[in-house]
Design a protein around this motif. Structure first.
Motif, PDB file in Angstrom:
ATOM      1  N   ASN A 106       0.779  -1.248   0.000  1.00 26.76           N
ATOM      2  CA  ASN A 106       0.000   0.000   0.000  1.00 26.76           C
ATOM      3  C   ASN A 106       0.804   1.289   0.000  1.00 26.76           C
ATOM      4  N   SER A 107       2.114   1.191   0.020  1.00 25.79           N
ATOM      5  CA  SER A 107       2.921   2.415   0.082  1.00 25.79           C
ATOM      6  C   SER A 107       4.359   2.118  -0.322  1.00 25.79           C
ATOM      7  N   GLY A 108       5.138   3.185  -0.433  1.00 25.36           N
ATOM      8  CA  GLY A 108       6.541   3.032  -0.784  1.00 25.36           C
ATOM      9  C   GLY A 108       7.334   2.345   0.315  1.00 25.36           C
ATOM     10  N   ALA A 109       7.093   2.775   1.554  1.00 23.13           N
ATOM     11  CA  ALA A 109       7.820   2.175   2.672  1.00 23.13           C
ATOM     12  C   ALA A 109       7.509   0.685   2.766  1.00 23.13           C
ATOM     13  N   GLU A 110       6.262   0.338   2.563  1.00 23.54           N
ATOM     14  CA  GLU A 110       5.881  -1.081   2.619  1.00 23.54           C
ATOM     15  C   GLU A 110       6.538  -1.876   1.497  1.00 23.54           C
ATOM     16  N   ALA A 111       6.643  -1.272   0.338  1.00 14.45           N
ATOM     17  CA  ALA A 111       7.292  -1.970  -0.782  1.00 14.45           C
ATOM     18  C   ALA A 111       8.766  -2.203  -0.454  1.00 14.45           C
ATOM     19  N   ASN A 112       9.408  -1.191   0.136  1.00 15.30           N
ATOM     20  CA  ASN A 112      10.825  -1.342   0.507  1.00 15.30           C
ATOM     21  C   ASN A 112      11.006  -2.324   1.647  1.00 15.30           C
ATOM     22  N   GLU A 113      10.095  -2.279   2.590  1.00 22.32           N
ATOM     23  CA  GLU A 113      10.104  -3.227   3.701  1.00 22.32           C
ATOM     24  C   GLU A 113      10.043  -4.658   3.128  1.00 22.32           C
ATOM     25  N   SER A 140      20.126   8.953   1.127  1.00 19.93           N
ATOM     26  CA  SER A 140      19.004   8.256   0.492  1.00 19.93           C
ATOM     27  C   SER A 140      17.717   8.469   1.284  1.00 19.93           C
ATOM     28  N   PHE A 141      16.609   8.060   0.683  1.00 20.26           N
ATOM     29  CA  PHE A 141      15.339   8.012   1.417  1.00 20.26           C
ATOM     30  C   PHE A 141      14.567   6.770   1.004  1.00 20.26           C
ATOM     31  N   HIS A 142      14.200   5.948   1.997  1.00 19.68           N
ATOM     32  CA  HIS A 142      13.484   4.717   1.668  1.00 19.68           C
ATOM     33  C   HIS A 142      12.187   4.548   2.447  1.00 19.68           C
ATOM     34  N   GLY A 143      11.851   5.483   3.322  1.00 16.47           N
ATOM     35  CA  GLY A 143      10.577   5.381   4.038  1.00 16.47           C
ATOM     36  C   GLY A 143      10.721   5.589   5.522  1.00 16.47           C
ATOM     37  N   ARG A 144       9.592   5.454   6.238  1.00 16.09           N
ATOM     38  CA  ARG A 144       9.528   5.842   7.653  1.00 16.09           C
ATOM     39  C   ARG A 144       9.275   4.693   8.618  1.00 16.09           C
ATOM     40  N   LEU A 192      19.361   1.044  -3.620  1.00 16.54           N
ATOM     41  CA  LEU A 192      19.544   2.472  -3.909  1.00 16.54           C
ATOM     42  C   LEU A 192      18.472   3.016  -4.833  1.00 16.54           C
ATOM     43  N   GLU A 193      18.376   4.334  -4.863  1.00 18.26           N
ATOM     44  CA  GLU A 193      17.496   5.037  -5.795  1.00 18.26           C
ATOM     45  C   GLU A 193      18.311   5.368  -7.056  1.00 18.26           C
ATOM     46  N   PRO A 194      17.781   5.103  -8.236  1.00 14.10           N
ATOM     47  CA  PRO A 194      18.513   5.458  -9.473  1.00 14.10           C
ATOM     48  C   PRO A 194      18.786   6.959  -9.582  1.00 14.10           C
ATOM     49  N   PHE A 225      16.504  -1.702  -6.665  1.00 14.64           N
ATOM     50  CA  PHE A 225      16.278  -0.301  -7.024  1.00 14.64           C
ATOM     51  C   PHE A 225      14.982   0.179  -6.384  1.00 14.64           C
ATOM     52  N   ASP A 226      15.097   1.245  -5.628  1.00 13.72           N
ATOM     53  CA  ASP A 226      13.921   1.914  -5.080  1.00 13.72           C
ATOM     54  C   ASP A 226      13.462   2.944  -6.113  1.00 13.72           C
ATOM     55  N   GLU A 227      12.452   2.552  -6.899  1.00  9.11           N
ATOM     56  CA  GLU A 227      11.903   3.461  -7.912  1.00  9.11           C
ATOM     57  C   GLU A 227      10.541   4.001  -7.474  1.00  9.11           C
ATOM     58  N   VAL A 228      10.383   4.137  -6.171  1.00  8.95           N
ATOM     59  CA  VAL A 228       9.132   4.677  -5.633  1.00  8.95           C
ATOM     60  C   VAL A 228       8.861   6.073  -6.217  1.00  8.95           C
ATOM     61  N   GLN A 229       9.932   6.847  -6.373  1.00  4.29           N
ATOM     62  CA  GLN A 229       9.769   8.202  -6.923  1.00  4.29           C
ATOM     63  C   GLN A 229      10.111   8.282  -8.418  1.00  4.29           C
ATOM     64  N   THR A 230      11.114   7.509  -8.856  1.00  7.41           N
ATOM     65  CA  THR A 230      11.575   7.627 -10.246  1.00  7.41           C
ATOM     66  C   THR A 230      10.770   6.761 -11.217  1.00  7.41           C
ATOM     67  N   ALA A 254       5.738   2.869  -6.023  1.00  8.42           N
ATOM     68  CA  ALA A 254       4.530   3.241  -5.274  1.00  8.42           C
ATOM     69  C   ALA A 254       4.000   4.575  -5.822  1.00  8.42           C
ATOM     70  N   LYS A 255       4.471   5.670  -5.257  1.00  4.48           N
ATOM     71  CA  LYS A 255       3.920   7.007  -5.514  1.00  4.48           C
ATOM     72  C   LYS A 255       2.918   7.121  -6.685  1.00  4.48           C
ATOM     73  N   ALA A 256       3.380   7.126  -7.925  1.00 12.25           N
ATOM     74  CA  ALA A 256       2.475   7.405  -9.046  1.00 12.25           C
ATOM     75  C   ALA A 256       1.673   6.187  -9.499  1.00 12.25           C
TER      76      ALA A 256
HETATM   77  C1  LIG Z   1       8.367   8.599  -1.044  1.00  9.81           C
HETATM   78  C2  LIG Z   1       9.431   7.598  -1.073  1.00  9.81           C
HETATM   79  C3  LIG Z   1       9.392   6.468  -0.245  1.00  9.81           C
HETATM   80  C4  LIG Z   1       8.330   6.266   0.808  1.00  9.81           C
HETATM   81  O1  LIG Z   1       7.061   6.098   0.265  1.00  9.81           O
HETATM   82  P1  LIG Z   1       5.769   6.185   1.230  1.00  9.81           P
HETATM   83  O2  LIG Z   1       4.633   5.840   0.311  1.00  9.81           O
HETATM   84  O3  LIG Z   1       5.697   7.572   1.765  1.00  9.81           O
HETATM   85  O4  LIG Z   1       5.953   5.184   2.302  1.00  9.81           O
HETATM   86  C5  LIG Z   1      10.385   5.516  -0.389  1.00  9.81           C
HETATM   87  N1  LIG Z   1      11.372   5.673  -1.292  1.00  9.81           N
HETATM   88  C6  LIG Z   1      11.447   6.742  -2.097  1.00  9.81           C
HETATM   89  C7  LIG Z   1      12.540   6.841  -3.099  1.00  9.81           C
HETATM   90  C8  LIG Z   1      10.476   7.753  -2.016  1.00  9.81           C
HETATM   91  O5  LIG Z   1      10.577   8.823  -2.798  1.00  9.81           O
END
Ligand SMILES: *Cc1c(COP(=O)(O)O)cnc(C)c1O
Length: 400
Positions: A106-113, A140-144, A192-194, A225-230, A254-256
């Motif tokens: 349901n979210s980016g953090a969950e996908a990374n988890e 980097s940023f991978h979630g909360r 990592l994020e690309p 690859f964390d492509e949550v944003q890219t 996730a995001k889009a």
């Molecule tokens: C936003 C983001 C996340 C976290 O996604 P959430 O849906 O807020 O949990 C993880 N990784 C990257 C690269 C993001 O930009």
């Protein structure tokens, strides 16, 4: 709604909503395309898009229609059963990526988890219990969640939440020799994020991702690859990795993905995906009929309506306009960078004030890492809208 009511709503919000965000003094009530409106009827040009979420623009009629249609058929059943829109979504995601299998959440953090768990489980099955460490990148940023915070290479997000799960270490981004040196016989994956998004739109050198793949292959380490944003076309191809000439073993998105309807996904090659067996990982809501229908419509529109082509074209135009801004305001702008429609102006000053002035003038823009103005508009943005955004920025920067 009258202005008095907007202020009243904000006061009520402060009372009951936890202060996890420093909110802008505005209540947004409506959106269409690249525009949103506040409760006073004031219009804003939206270069934030819900933080790279509303890539098709706000309330794309076909996404809205798909959600409405599914609402009348079936909203939720358990993943104990097969779900048709989810299967179709899995097919479209695997057909258009390196992956063979998908897990929905349901979210980016969950996908990374889930990615962290999959990498560890795969390694556990193959090499035993001592190979669980994951190397991630500074900035980097991978979630909360606790594990994704442990993966996130920025101290400020972790303060006061320690101890975090062990088994993570960080190395500088875009530095292959630092990465290779950090590998031990406990390392199971590199994540990592690309392009680093929250970290300030940091784009690595041309051959960096290829080099990371090479190192991972050399030591039999998984590449995540964390492509949550890219992902989802943001950088000018459906996935950012497509421009690197290599493929990851695991990818998160996730995001889009759902155009604002919450959904995340973990994509993996068959051999890796097999490490998850019944009971090893799960999600009650993940890929439910409604979320899957929103994502399915999003992907279909993204591909049928040549939106990624527009992203590439307008992205190049935006970069050109941002470079003009830099030469016009050399004392305020230190650097310009971008790929597709993820772009940044690195300022020599704090961005907060600029963002507030833009808001007053009807432009939503985001500032990350205190001095980096980030542009992550809907991918359907037009040349004219880019010009409008830049003229507002010229006004604001002139007053600075
Ligand atoms: C936003 C983001 C996340 C976290 O996604 P959430 O849906 O807020 O949990 C993880 N990784 C990257 C690269 C993001 O930009």
């Amino acid at each position: 709604m009258m202005e008095k009511n907007m202020n009243e709503l904000m006061v009520r919000g402060e009372k009951v909503i936890m202060g996890t965000y420093k909110r802008f003094p505005v209540v947004l009530v409506k959106g269409s395309g690249c525009r949103v409106w506040d409760s006073n009827g004031k219009e804003y040009l939206d270069m934030v898009a819900g933080i790279a979420v509303c890539s098709l623009g706000h309330c794309h009629p076909k996404v809205t229609e798909a959600i409405k249609r599914q609402l009348d058929i079936l909203i939720h059943v358990s993943n104990l059963y097969y779900i048709e829109p989810q299967i179709r979504l899995g097919e479209i995601l695997t057909k258009n990526s390196f992956a063979d299998k998908v897990f929905f959440c349901n979210s980016g953090a969950e996908a990374n988890e889930a990615a962290i768990k999959l990498a560890r489980r795969y390694s556990f099955n193959k090499y035993g219990e001592n190979r669980y460490e994951i190397i991630t990148m500074l900035n980097s940023f991978h979630g909360r969640t606790l594990a994704t915070l442990a993966a996130t290479g920025q101290k400020k997000f972790r303060e006061g939440f320690e101890p975090l799960p062990p088994g993570f270490s960080q190395v500088p981004y875009d530095d292959l020799s630092a990465l290779e040196k950090a590998i031990t016989n406990r390392t199971c994956a590199v994540m990592l994020e690309p392009i680093q998004g929250e970290g300030g739109v940091i784009i690595p050198h041309e051959d960096y991702l290829k080099g990371v793949r090479k190192i991972c292959d050399k030591y039999n380490i998984l590449l995540i690859f964390d492509e949550v944003q890219t992902g989802m076309g943001r950088t000018g191809t459906l996935w950012a990795y497509e421009q690197s000439g290599i493929e990851p073993d695991i990818l998160t998105v996730a995001k889009a993905l759902g155009s604002g309807f919450p959904i995340g996904a973990l994509l993996a090659k068959e051999e890796v995906a097999e490490a998850f067996s019944p009971g090893s990982h799960a999600s009650t809501f993940g890929g439910n009929p409604l979320a899957a229908s929103a994502a399915l419509a999003t992907l279909e529109i993204l591909m049928e309506e040549k939106i990624i082509d527009n992203c590439k074209e307008q992205g190049a135009y935006l970069l050109e306009k941002l470079r003009e801004l830099k030469s016009r305001f050399p004392s305020l702008i230190k650097d310009v960078r971008g790929k597709g429609l993820i772009a940044a102006l690195e300022l020599t000053v704090d961005g907060d004030d600029i963002v507030h002035h833009c808001l007053e003038k009807g432009l939503l823009i985001n500032c990350t890492n205190t001095n980096i103005l980030r542009f992550i508009p809907p991918l359907v943005i037009t040349k004219r809208e880019i010009e409008d955004a830049c003229s507002i920025l010229v006004e604001v920067l002139t007053e600075k």
